[in-house]
Design an enzyme around this catalytic site. Structure first.
Site, PDB file in Angstrom:
ATOM      1  N   GLU A   1     -11.912  -0.450   0.953  1.00 23.39           N
ATOM      2  CA  GLU A   1     -10.725  -0.120   1.571  1.00 23.39           C
ATOM      3  C   GLU A   1     -10.023   0.967   0.902  1.00 23.39           C
ATOM      4  O   GLU A   1     -10.083   1.437  -0.124  1.00 23.39           O
ATOM      5  CB  GLU A   1      -9.456  -1.231   1.264  1.00 23.39           C
ATOM      6  CG  GLU A   1     -10.157  -2.694   1.862  1.00 23.39           C
ATOM      7  CD  GLU A   1      -8.939  -3.412   2.063  1.00 23.39           C
ATOM      8  OE1 GLU A   1      -8.189  -3.570   3.162  1.00 23.39           O
ATOM      9  OE2 GLU A   1      -8.689  -4.301   1.155  1.00 23.39           O
TER      10      GLU A   1
ATOM     11  N   ASP B   1       0.939  -1.234  -0.085  1.00 23.02           N
ATOM     12  CA  ASP B   1       0.157   0.143  -0.035  1.00 23.02           C
ATOM     13  C   ASP B   1       0.947   1.226   0.019  1.00 23.02           C
ATOM     14  O   ASP B   1       1.785   1.358   0.924  1.00 23.02           O
ATOM     15  CB  ASP B   1      -1.002   0.014   1.340  1.00 23.02           C
ATOM     16  CG  ASP B   1      -1.877  -1.106   1.301  1.00 23.02           C
ATOM     17  OD1 ASP B   1      -1.848  -2.014   0.547  1.00 23.02           O
ATOM     18  OD2 ASP B   1      -2.776  -1.096   2.297  1.00 23.02           O
TER      19      ASP B   1
END
Length: 432
Positions: A272, A50
């Site tokens: 998310e 990420d």
């Protein structure tokens, strides 16, 4: 219990419905090219996943003396990829051209951080100061890993950049910024889902009002006995939402919870890394999600999903009628994940990380069945090719790709060939 006595899930907020999600399909507008490994990873010693920009208050990527900066979750590349979340730490990387990146190092000294590990967030650059919003996962010094989540903030950081590189230094002051209230946002003890979420803070200053906000991923409480999902308890466990908090004074260290911008009760359990792109007064809300977090009877995908409204708190409707903006091809369904979109002229540019390649099994659970050397070989662990997306009104279309980790700024032109720079990418990507 009578129908009148049953607790209800609020219905006065925009929702991603089962009718929307039933239309999800791979097609020529949303499938990205096959990804092959780059000549070199971002950092051969690290798993990198990420990733997010250091951004100015207006949301644009910050430039500090000609250098741009991204942050990412990282772990040692000697670790089995499936274990990386258990030891995640935040590092930063910097570049002068958006193509060649250098590792700046770990942001925090382990002492003083909140949680047993740190998960994704966002970073604000404001007059030389750095504010790092992150997810404090677990508890410090816990004997066994837990999955409690709080939204945390580290202040006190400064950044310095010159021809020799970039340095981000503390001392950092860490504090818990937000915790779920149990009414708008589910607490861990209320959770009936496969996972629990209260994470991924994303700083946002609304250009229309100048007001300051944080977006985050959460879950909508669905009480036992609720009539949500026609009373189907199995579907009620799929209750993802996009949360929001407001700073009454604009102070980036003080926020108050507000009702969610969007929920996906009966549809999906995880929305998310929510984030926004605002173009000509239109608000585009994006989230990433997995195929396995969709409720029963919905065929979803590991994909970037998007929604559109005429204001920050407007009635969000799914882009393309169903919500999917881009996804992986059917013969490489888990090759990329954790997409982050940003505006670039007439296009969106979307970064992500290179996940599992040379892998076409129907579930990520099967990765654990592979020999350990194959698990390591098939995990990318670096930045994926940047995807170019055409955006017009409520419709999107994948246009092509740039190279692995190529992140141009708005002032930098894009190649006329939409696939230029993506070495090894198949030019007929639409295997759906």
């Amino acid at each position: 219990m009578t129908d009148e006595e049953r607790p209800a899930v609020p219905t006065d907020r925009p929702a991603w419905t089962r009718d929307h999600a039933a239309r999800l399909r791979r097609d020529e507008t949303n499938v990205t090219p096959i990804i092959y490994p780059p000549e070199a990873n971002l950092d051969e010693d690290l798993h990198v996943w990420d990733t997010w920009w250091l951004r100015d208050r207006d949301g644009s990527p910050a430039e500090v003396n000609g250098r741009r900066v991204v942050f990412a979750l990282t772990a040692s590349s000697e670790l089995l990829p499936g274990k990386r979340h258990d030891v995640a730490t935040i590092r930063y990387f910097h570049s002068a051209d958006g193509e060649s990146w250098e590792t700046g190092g770990r942001v925090f000294d382990p002492e003083g951080t909140l949680g047993s590990r740190q998960w994704a967030g966002s970073a604000l650059h404001d007059d030389g100061d750095v504010y790092l919003y992150y997810t404090a996962a677990g508890l410090s010094d816990e004997p066994e890993l837990t999955y409690s989540q709080r939204i945390a903030l580290a202040t006190g950081g400064t950044i310095d950049a010159d021809d020799g590189g970039v340095s981000i230094e503390g001392p950092w002051d860490h504090s818990v910024l937000l915790e779920p209230d149990g009414e708008w946002y589910e607490r861990e003890a209320q959770s009936r889902g496969m996972t629990y979420t209260f994470r991924d803070p994303w700083f946002f200053e609304d250009p229309a009002s100048g007001e300051t906000y944080l977006l985050f991923e959460a879950n909508t409480p669905v009480p036992e006995g609720s009539d949500a999902c026609d009373g189907d308890a199995a579907r009620q466990a799929f209750n993802g939402s996009v949360g929001i908090a407001h700073s009454p004074t604009g102070d980036p260290t003080e926020f108050e919870l507000r009702p969610p911008l969007l929920d996906a009760v009966c549809v999906n359990q995880e929305l998310e890394r929510p984030h926004l792109v605002v173009r000509d007064g239109t608000y585009y809300l994006f989230v990433s999600s997995h195929h396995h977090t969709f409720a029963p009877d919905i065929e979803g995908y590991d994909a970037l999903y998007g929604f559109v409204a005429d204001g920050l708190c407007g009635d969000y409707e799914p882009l393309n009628g169903h919500g999917m903006v881009l996804t992986n091809p059917a013969n490489a369904p888990f090759q990329a994940y954790s997409w982050l979109a940003y505006d670039h002229g007439d296009e969106l540019l979307v970064t992500s990380f290179f996940n599992y390649f040379d892998y076409d099994r129907p579930s990520m659970d099967d990765v654990a069945l592979l020999p350990e050397d194959e698990q390591m070989r098939r995990f990318g662990g670096t930045l994926a090719p940047t995807v170019r997306v055409a955006l017009e009104g409520s419709e999107t279309r994948v246009r092509g790709t740039l190279g692995h980790g190529h992140l141009p700024l708005a002032r930098e032109s894009l190649p006329t060939d939409p696939f230029e720079g993506d070495v090894g990418a198949e030019r007929d990507p639409y295997r759906y």
